[in-house]
Design a protein around this motif. Structure first.
Motif, PDB file in Angstrom:
ATOM      1  N   TYR A 133      69.116  55.077  29.752  1.00  0.00           N
ATOM      2  CA  TYR A 133      67.898  55.790  30.184  1.00  0.00           C
ATOM      3  C   TYR A 133      67.127  54.949  31.189  1.00  0.00           C
ATOM      4  CZ  TYR A 133      64.941  52.484  27.682  1.00  0.00           C
ATOM      5  OH  TYR A 133      64.302  51.344  27.297  1.00  0.00           O
ATOM      6  N   TYR A 148      73.422  60.032  28.932  1.00  0.00           N
ATOM      7  CA  TYR A 148      72.570  59.582  30.034  1.00  0.00           C
ATOM      8  C   TYR A 148      71.289  60.395  29.931  1.00  0.00           C
ATOM      9  CZ  TYR A 148      76.262  56.677  31.828  1.00  0.00           C
ATOM     10  OH  TYR A 148      77.192  55.686  31.956  1.00  0.00           O
ATOM     11  N   LEU A 149      70.310  59.775  29.278  1.00  0.00           N
ATOM     12  CA  LEU A 149      69.088  60.468  28.925  1.00  0.00           C
ATOM     13  C   LEU A 149      68.176  60.616  30.141  1.00  0.00           C
ATOM     14  CD1 LEU A 149      67.529  61.498  26.349  1.00  0.00           C
ATOM     15  CD2 LEU A 149      66.455  59.240  26.282  1.00  0.00           C
ATOM     16  N   GLY A 150      67.908  61.859  30.507  1.00  0.00           N
ATOM     17  CA  GLY A 150      66.963  62.084  31.609  1.00  0.00           C
ATOM     18  C   GLY A 150      67.610  62.130  32.975  1.00  0.00           C
ATOM     19  N   MET A 156      69.034  52.155  22.730  1.00  0.00           N
ATOM     20  CA  MET A 156      68.476  52.584  24.016  1.00  0.00           C
ATOM     21  C   MET A 156      68.787  51.495  25.044  1.00  0.00           C
ATOM     22  SD  MET A 156      66.613  55.436  23.239  1.00  0.00           S
ATOM     23  CE  MET A 156      65.380  55.574  24.534  1.00  0.00           C
ATOM     24  N   ASP A 173      61.127  62.303  25.057  1.00  0.00           N
ATOM     25  CA  ASP A 173      62.521  61.849  25.218  1.00  0.00           C
ATOM     26  C   ASP A 173      62.968  61.092  23.971  1.00  0.00           C
ATOM     27  OD1 ASP A 173      62.544  62.780  27.900  1.00  0.00           O
ATOM     28  OD2 ASP A 173      61.541  60.929  28.539  1.00  0.00           O
ATOM     29  N   ILE A 189      60.312  57.218  30.732  1.00  0.00           N
ATOM     30  CA  ILE A 189      60.774  57.555  29.393  1.00  0.00           C
ATOM     31  C   ILE A 189      59.533  57.987  28.610  1.00  0.00           C
ATOM     32  CG2 ILE A 189      60.730  55.086  28.752  1.00  0.00           C
ATOM     33  CD1 ILE A 189      63.262  57.354  27.183  1.00  0.00           C
ATOM     34  N   TYR A 219      72.074  55.581  24.282  1.00  0.00           N
ATOM     35  CA  TYR A 219      71.334  56.346  25.287  1.00  0.00           C
ATOM     36  C   TYR A 219      71.044  55.453  26.470  1.00  0.00           C
ATOM     37  CZ  TYR A 219      70.880  59.944  21.807  1.00  0.00           C
ATOM     38  OH  TYR A 219      71.171  60.920  20.893  1.00  0.00           O
ATOM     39  N   ASP A 242      64.309  48.556  35.488  1.00  0.00           N
ATOM     40  CA  ASP A 242      65.307  48.694  34.438  1.00  0.00           C
ATOM     41  C   ASP A 242      65.786  47.279  34.123  1.00  0.00           C
ATOM     42  OD1 ASP A 242      67.698  48.176  35.989  1.00  0.00           O
ATOM     43  OD2 ASP A 242      67.795  50.277  36.586  1.00  0.00           O
ATOM     44  N   THR A 290      59.590  50.222  26.159  1.00  0.00           N
ATOM     45  CA  THR A 290      60.009  51.457  25.483  1.00  0.00           C
ATOM     46  C   THR A 290      59.777  51.367  23.978  1.00  0.00           C
ATOM     47  OG1 THR A 290      61.667  51.725  27.189  1.00  0.00           O
ATOM     48  CG2 THR A 290      61.978  53.048  25.229  1.00  0.00           C
ATOM     49  N   ARG A 336      68.482  50.246  28.814  1.00  0.00           N
ATOM     50  CA  ARG A 336      67.829  50.486  30.108  1.00  0.00           C
ATOM     51  C   ARG A 336      68.668  49.889  31.245  1.00  0.00           C
ATOM     52  NH1 ARG A 336      61.573  51.575  30.685  1.00  0.00           N
ATOM     53  NH2 ARG A 336      61.822  52.858  32.508  1.00  0.00           N
TER      54      ARG A 336
END
Ligand code: SF4
Ligand code: SF4
Lengths: 108, 396
Positions: free
Chosen positions: B358, B391-393, B319, B369, B365, B356, B122, B272, B321
């Motif tokens: 993620y 908080y995606l996922g 997005m 998504d 990802i 988001y 990340d 991503t 990370r």
């Protein structure tokens, strides 16, 4: 005694980039003599000119001429007393005196 | 176009390859997963005599960056590589490198920060040192990692700022891809010779480096650093332009993908962005006017330029990370919103920005998504915004 000159300090556009000081020997311009509370006084008659004090002085404040000690640079001497401590002569060829009293005497 | 070879390389190999061609004077590094291979491969080049670099193996990343600062101050072209906790351990020295305006170049392979300990991707390591005065360039794939490394040298030396080039840990660093490498001669001539103006080993022009700088001067020096970061934008563009002209691959402060006529867009960095492109292609064929903005440089942040490119949109999703742990939103979203705030003050056009967070710690990802994000955006564009931070996922 060092006197601080009132000069306009450079702005950010004039300063050298990146905390650099351009040029050598610039420490000479930084006067450490105004921190002093005691000062060394040279006892010429007792000195054997071994230059021990000169070698030890952390501020390079011992002035020599022709291989002999002649006195102190009071603009840079900060009165640490190392010269006095290291002087090998019995009874010392250097005397540490109060800066306040020495100054008072200078004024007279 | 200049000669180039097409090879299969991982991101780490691509970065090491660029370092071989750059042939820096000094590399000081301490290995850390997933960046280990970058300097490990490079150490092989040193051992095999393929470069003339002085390789300094040290006992920690703090020492690695300290050695880099020493070598760069002395006048040597200097590089290193690290990741995650290693970057964290370098943090103190990173500020010093930038404050001294040393053009050190770093390969930073993005990885999560402890705790809990995690070796996967990340962006929290890079984000942690975002205010240190380093230029930060993100790469989408191996090709960009390679191209960015070569450009970083020129950028650093012209802007007189250290530069870190990042790749996504394992996703890019260990993923093998098609890579076009320049001939050694082309790479060498592009990078050029390093001629520092002031350096410690120049006995003709003496300098002091890193003097004490209290209330009298510190502020002015930090102001200089802030200005250098601003003006580095143009340096980055100039170097990219020259690279594009010579080698045919063009770069900017950020990439716009299918932004012509876009109504909704995602802002995403690193690998991503590549996934998002695939999703966009699919959505566009279904008639959805989706686009992508991929920031290439996070520092300096391309505030005006980015706000301008987001101008006509109905809704934007950022997005992130990494999380800024600020009870607000992720670091990229904060920057994007700040940029849009000033722009909307003049245009009066406020827009919905969703964030988001993620992929922390290497959580995958997937295209679905990202499709989900675009679906949210379509709703938001109709004025039906869902929650601002998602908080995606993550498992609820
Ligand atoms: S007192 Fe200290 S600074 Fe002054 S001359 Fe002696 S050794 Fe040097
Ligand atoms: S150490 Fe003492 S004796 Fe030797 S030169 Fe200095 S003052 Fe003179």
């Amino acid at each position: 005694m060092a006197t601080q000159k009132k000069v306009k300090k450079p702005g950010w556009k004039e300063l050298p980039e990146g905390d650099l000081i351009i040029g050598g020997g610039t420490a000479f311009e930084f006067k450490t003599g105004d921190w002093r509370s005691r000062r060394p006084v040279f006892l010429k008659d007792k000195c054997i000119h071994c230059l021990t004090c000169w070698a030890y002085c952390p501020d390079s404040a011992i002035i020599t001429a022709d291989g002999k000690v002649v006195g102190y640079d009071y603009e840079h001497c900060k009165g640490c007393g190392i010269c006095y401590h290291e002087c090998p002569v019995k009874g010392k060829a250097i005397m540490m005196v109060s800066e306040k009293e020495a100054k008072a005497k200078e004024k007279k | 176009m200049a000669n180039s070879n097409i090879v299969a390389r991982t991101g780490n190999e691509a970065m090491a390859e660029a370092m071989r061609q750059i042939n820096p004077d000094v590399v000081a590094a301490y290995p850390i997963t997933p960046a280990t291979e970058v300097v490990q491969i490079f150490a092989g080049y040193v051992a095999d005599g393929l470069v003339d670099t002085e390789f300094v193996p040290v006992e920690s990343e703090h020492s690695a960056m300290s050695a880099c600062i020493g070598s760069s101050s002395a006048g040597g072209r200097t590089m290193t590589g690290t990741s995650s906790q290693g970057l964290a351990l370098m943090a103190e020295m990173l500020y010093i490198a930038a404050g001294l305006r040393l053009p050190i170049i770093m390969a930073d392979v993005n990885r999560a920060l402890s705790s809990p300990i995690n070796i996967h991707c990340d962006h929290s390591d890079t984000m942690m040192v975002r205010d240190s005065g380093w230029i930060q360039i993100f790469s989408e794939n191996c090709q960009e990692a390679y191209d960015n490394m070569l450009q970083a040298v020129r950028i650093a030396e012209k802007a007189r700022l250290p530069v870190m080039v990042t790749t996504d840990g394992f996703i890019i660093s260990h993923g093998m891809e098609r890579l076009e490498i320049l001939s050694d001669a082309d790479a060498k001539s592009f990078v050029g010779a390093y001629k520092p103006e002031n350096y410690l080993l120049n006995f003709e022009k003496l300098i002091t480096v890193g003097a004490l700088d209290l209330q009298d001067y510190y502020f002015e020096h930090r102001r200089q650093l802030a200005e250098a970061m601003k003006t580095s934008k143009q340096v980055i563009l100039d170097v990219a332009k020259e690279f594009g002209t010579k080698f045919g691959r063009t770069y900017g402060l950020f990439e716009q993908y299918k932004m012509d006529g876009a109504e909704i867009a995602i802002v995403a960095m690193g690998s991503t962005a590549g996934t998002a492109k695939v999703v966009i292609d699919g959505l566009r064929s279904k008639g959805l006017k989706a686009g992508l903005i991929k920031p290439r440089v996070f520092r300096p942040f391309p505030k005006e330029e980015l706000a301008d490119s987001l101008k006509g949109l109905k809704a934007v999703a950022v997005m992130d990370r990494s999380d800024a742990m600020n009870a607000q939103e992720g670091p990229l979203a904060v920057e994007v919103k700040a940029a849009l705030f000033d722009a909307s003050a003049s245009s009066g056009a406020n827009k919905t920005v969703l964030d988001y967070i993620y992929g922390l710690g290497g959580r995958e990802i997937k295209p679905e998504d990202i499709e989900h994000v675009y679906n949210d955006l379509s709703e938001a564009a109709k004025g039906k915004a869902k929650q601002k931070v998602t908080y995606l996922g993550v498992r609820e």
